[in-house]
Design a protein around this motif. Structure first.
Motif, PDB file in Angstrom:
ATOM      1  N   PHE A 268     -26.056  50.525 -16.543  1.00 54.08           N
ATOM      2  CA  PHE A 268     -24.953  50.642 -15.603  1.00 54.08           C
ATOM      3  C   PHE A 268     -25.480  50.307 -14.216  1.00 54.08           C
ATOM      4  O   PHE A 268     -26.594  50.702 -13.865  1.00 54.08           O
ATOM      5  CB  PHE A 268     -24.419  52.077 -15.546  1.00 54.08           C
ATOM      6  CG  PHE A 268     -23.756  52.539 -16.800  1.00 54.08           C
ATOM      7  CD1 PHE A 268     -22.407  52.308 -17.023  1.00 54.08           C
ATOM      8  CD2 PHE A 268     -24.470  53.234 -17.759  1.00 54.08           C
ATOM      9  CE1 PHE A 268     -21.787  52.748 -18.179  1.00 54.08           C
ATOM     10  CE2 PHE A 268     -23.864  53.680 -18.916  1.00 54.08           C
ATOM     11  CZ  PHE A 268     -22.523  53.432 -19.134  1.00 54.08           C
ATOM     12  N   THR A 269     -24.692  49.594 -13.436  1.00 54.49           N
ATOM     13  CA  THR A 269     -25.011  49.433 -12.026  1.00 54.49           C
ATOM     14  C   THR A 269     -23.805  49.874 -11.214  1.00 54.49           C
ATOM     15  O   THR A 269     -22.668  49.862 -11.700  1.00 54.49           O
ATOM     16  CB  THR A 269     -25.380  47.985 -11.640  1.00 54.49           C
ATOM     17  OG1 THR A 269     -24.252  47.136 -11.829  1.00 54.49           O
ATOM     18  CG2 THR A 269     -26.572  47.489 -12.452  1.00 54.49           C
ATOM     19  N   ALA A 270     -24.083  50.278  -9.998  1.00 55.20           N
ATOM     20  CA  ALA A 270     -23.029  50.658  -9.070  1.00 55.20           C
ATOM     21  C   ALA A 270     -23.342  50.017  -7.727  1.00 55.20           C
ATOM     22  O   ALA A 270     -24.511  49.874  -7.356  1.00 55.20           O
ATOM     23  CB  ALA A 270     -22.956  52.174  -8.927  1.00 55.20           C
ATOM     24  N   THR A 271     -22.295  49.623  -7.033  1.00 58.57           N
ATOM     25  CA  THR A 271     -22.507  49.074  -5.700  1.00 58.57           C
ATOM     26  C   THR A 271     -23.076  50.187  -4.811  1.00 58.57           C
ATOM     27  O   THR A 271     -22.906  51.379  -5.100  1.00 58.57           O
ATOM     28  CB  THR A 271     -21.189  48.519  -5.133  1.00 58.57           C
ATOM     29  OG1 THR A 271     -20.151  49.499  -5.282  1.00 58.57           O
ATOM     30  CG2 THR A 271     -20.781  47.239  -5.842  1.00 58.57           C
TER      31      THR A 271
ATOM     32  N   VAL B  29     -17.812  49.205  -7.121  1.00 61.13           N
ATOM     33  CA  VAL B  29     -17.742  48.648  -8.470  1.00 61.13           C
ATOM     34  C   VAL B  29     -18.848  49.237  -9.360  1.00 61.13           C
ATOM     35  O   VAL B  29     -20.015  49.280  -8.965  1.00 61.13           O
ATOM     36  CB  VAL B  29     -17.872  47.107  -8.445  1.00 61.13           C
ATOM     37  CG1 VAL B  29     -17.911  46.539  -9.861  1.00 61.13           C
ATOM     38  CG2 VAL B  29     -16.718  46.496  -7.662  1.00 61.13           C
ATOM     39  N   VAL B  30     -18.440  49.674 -10.533  1.00 57.86           N
ATOM     40  CA  VAL B  30     -19.372  50.065 -11.598  1.00 57.86           C
ATOM     41  C   VAL B  30     -19.391  48.915 -12.593  1.00 57.86           C
ATOM     42  O   VAL B  30     -18.339  48.446 -13.030  1.00 57.86           O
ATOM     43  CB  VAL B  30     -18.925  51.364 -12.300  1.00 57.86           C
ATOM     44  CG1 VAL B  30     -19.792  51.648 -13.518  1.00 57.86           C
ATOM     45  CG2 VAL B  30     -18.947  52.533 -11.337  1.00 57.86           C
ATOM     46  N   ARG B  31     -20.596  48.454 -12.918  1.00 56.71           N
ATOM     47  CA  ARG B  31     -20.752  47.389 -13.909  1.00 56.71           C
ATOM     48  C   ARG B  31     -21.495  47.935 -15.123  1.00 56.71           C
ATOM     49  O   ARG B  31     -22.258  48.889 -15.013  1.00 56.71           O
ATOM     50  CB  ARG B  31     -21.520  46.213 -13.313  1.00 56.71           C
ATOM     51  CG  ARG B  31     -20.753  45.444 -12.258  1.00 56.71           C
ATOM     52  CD  ARG B  31     -21.646  44.377 -11.626  1.00 56.71           C
ATOM     53  NE  ARG B  31     -20.930  43.502 -10.722  1.00 56.71           N
ATOM     54  CZ  ARG B  31     -20.734  43.752  -9.427  1.00 56.71           C
ATOM     55  NH1 ARG B  31     -21.196  44.872  -8.897  1.00 56.71           N
ATOM     56  NH2 ARG B  31     -20.086  42.891  -8.670  1.00 56.71           N
ATOM     57  N   ILE B  32     -21.285  47.275 -16.253  1.00 56.33           N
ATOM     58  CA  ILE B  32     -21.942  47.679 -17.490  1.00 56.33           C
ATOM     59  C   ILE B  32     -22.506  46.450 -18.187  1.00 56.33           C
ATOM     60  O   ILE B  32     -21.877  45.387 -18.201  1.00 56.33           O
ATOM     61  CB  ILE B  32     -20.947  48.432 -18.406  1.00 56.33           C
ATOM     62  CG1 ILE B  32     -21.622  48.979 -19.653  1.00 56.33           C
ATOM     63  CG2 ILE B  32     -19.776  47.553 -18.779  1.00 56.33           C
ATOM     64  CD1 ILE B  32     -20.730  49.902 -20.470  1.00 56.33           C
TER      65      ILE B  32
ATOM     66  N   ALA C 133     -16.786  45.581 -15.919  1.00 52.06           N
ATOM     67  CA  ALA C 133     -16.820  46.212 -14.606  1.00 52.06           C
ATOM     68  C   ALA C 133     -15.481  46.878 -14.331  1.00 52.06           C
ATOM     69  O   ALA C 133     -14.444  46.495 -14.882  1.00 52.06           O
ATOM     70  CB  ALA C 133     -17.128  45.186 -13.524  1.00 52.06           C
ATOM     71  N   ALA C 134     -15.533  47.871 -13.464  1.00 52.77           N
ATOM     72  CA  ALA C 134     -14.322  48.553 -13.000  1.00 52.77           C
ATOM     73  C   ALA C 134     -14.516  48.902 -11.536  1.00 52.77           C
ATOM     74  O   ALA C 134     -15.612  49.259 -11.117  1.00 52.77           O
ATOM     75  CB  ALA C 134     -14.059  49.814 -13.808  1.00 52.77           C
ATOM     76  N   GLN C 135     -13.445  48.789 -10.779  1.00 53.42           N
ATOM     77  CA  GLN C 135     -13.501  49.187  -9.381  1.00 53.42           C
ATOM     78  C   GLN C 135     -13.023  50.631  -9.271  1.00 53.42           C
ATOM     79  O   GLN C 135     -12.021  51.013  -9.887  1.00 53.42           O
ATOM     80  CB  GLN C 135     -12.655  48.269  -8.510  1.00 53.42           C
ATOM     81  CG  GLN C 135     -12.876  48.509  -7.033  1.00 53.42           C
ATOM     82  CD  GLN C 135     -12.170  47.491  -6.164  1.00 53.42           C
ATOM     83  OE1 GLN C 135     -11.068  47.064  -6.475  1.00 53.42           O
ATOM     84  NE2 GLN C 135     -12.808  47.107  -5.075  1.00 53.42           N
ATOM     85  N   VAL C 136     -13.733  51.414  -8.486  1.00 52.01           N
ATOM     86  CA  VAL C 136     -13.427  52.830  -8.277  1.00 52.01           C
ATOM     87  C   VAL C 136     -12.649  52.955  -6.968  1.00 52.01           C
ATOM     88  O   VAL C 136     -12.957  52.273  -5.985  1.00 52.01           O
ATOM     89  CB  VAL C 136     -14.740  53.646  -8.221  1.00 52.01           C
ATOM     90  CG1 VAL C 136     -14.453  55.120  -8.008  1.00 52.01           C
ATOM     91  CG2 VAL C 136     -15.555  53.434  -9.489  1.00 52.01           C
ATOM     92  N   ASP C 137     -11.643  53.826  -6.937  1.00 51.41           N
ATOM     93  CA  ASP C 137     -10.804  53.968  -5.747  1.00 51.41           C
ATOM     94  C   ASP C 137     -11.542  54.548  -4.546  1.00 51.41           C
ATOM     95  O   ASP C 137     -11.236  54.201  -3.405  1.00 51.41           O
ATOM     96  CB  ASP C 137      -9.579  54.824  -6.056  1.00 51.41           C
ATOM     97  CG  ASP C 137      -8.606  54.125  -6.994  1.00 51.41           C
ATOM     98  OD1 ASP C 137      -8.582  52.870  -7.019  1.00 51.41           O
ATOM     99  OD2 ASP C 137      -7.871  54.825  -7.710  1.00 51.41           O
ATOM    100  N   ALA C 138     -12.499  55.441  -4.792  1.00 54.49           N
ATOM    101  CA  ALA C 138     -13.254  56.067  -3.703  1.00 54.49           C
ATOM    102  C   ALA C 138     -14.557  56.616  -4.272  1.00 54.49           C
ATOM    103  O   ALA C 138     -14.683  56.809  -5.480  1.00 54.49           O
ATOM    104  CB  ALA C 138     -12.440  57.193  -3.059  1.00 54.49           C
ATOM    105  N   ASP C 139     -15.517  56.858  -3.397  1.00 57.96           N
ATOM    106  CA  ASP C 139     -16.796  57.422  -3.829  1.00 57.96           C
ATOM    107  C   ASP C 139     -16.652  58.925  -4.047  1.00 57.96           C
ATOM    108  O   ASP C 139     -17.038  59.744  -3.217  1.00 57.96           O
ATOM    109  CB  ASP C 139     -17.891  57.128  -2.802  1.00 57.96           C
ATOM    110  CG  ASP C 139     -19.235  57.698  -3.239  1.00 57.96           C
ATOM    111  OD1 ASP C 139     -19.478  57.767  -4.463  1.00 57.96           O
ATOM    112  OD2 ASP C 139     -20.036  58.082  -2.363  1.00 57.96           O
TER     113      ASP C 139
END
Length: 120
Positions: free
Chosen positions: A47-50, A87-90, A9-15
């Motif tokens: 892939f999932t995204a919040t 968060v993007v998960r894989i 997973a990685a957290q993205v700073d902004a959409d």
């Protein structure tokens, strides 16, 4: 050769489209490097995204990395109150000689909070 599931997973700073692609590219690249994977080793990736990330499909980053003949799927994570945002998960299904214990799961940036027990 065994089939293994590799998580990250990685957290993205902004959409923002570019930020989603950048974070996903870094995540996929780190996951491949940590596990000695090539595109030919990958069976499929989910892939999932919040729910707060809607500007781009994370799978596009994998396509741009050359995973053009690999089944990829994007989905939305469930909206759990208080969950870590952006968060993007894989979940990658791969062929590898590594045992379950040798597989390296990759959590980047703020997403390390999701799995402090295994985050690098």
């Amino acid at each position: 050769m065994a089939v293994r599931a590799v998580r990250g997973a990685a957290q993205v700073d902004a959409d923002e489209r570019d930020l989603i692609l950048k974070a996903t590219t870094e995540l996929v690249t780190a996951l491949f490097e940590a596990n000695g994977l090539t595109p030919d080793d990958v069976i499929s990736i989910v892939f999932t995204a919040t729910p707060d990330l809607i500007s781009e499909f994370p799978a596009l980053a994998a396509r741009e990395l050359g995973l053009v003949d690999t089944p990829l799927l994007c989905a939305t994570e469930i909206a759990v109150p208080g969950a870590l945002p952006r968060v993007v998960r894989i979940l990658a299904h791969v062929e590898t000689m590594r045992s379950k214990q040798e597989v390296q799961h990759v959590y980047l940036g703020g997403a390390t909070a999701l799995r402090r027990d295994i985050a690098q």
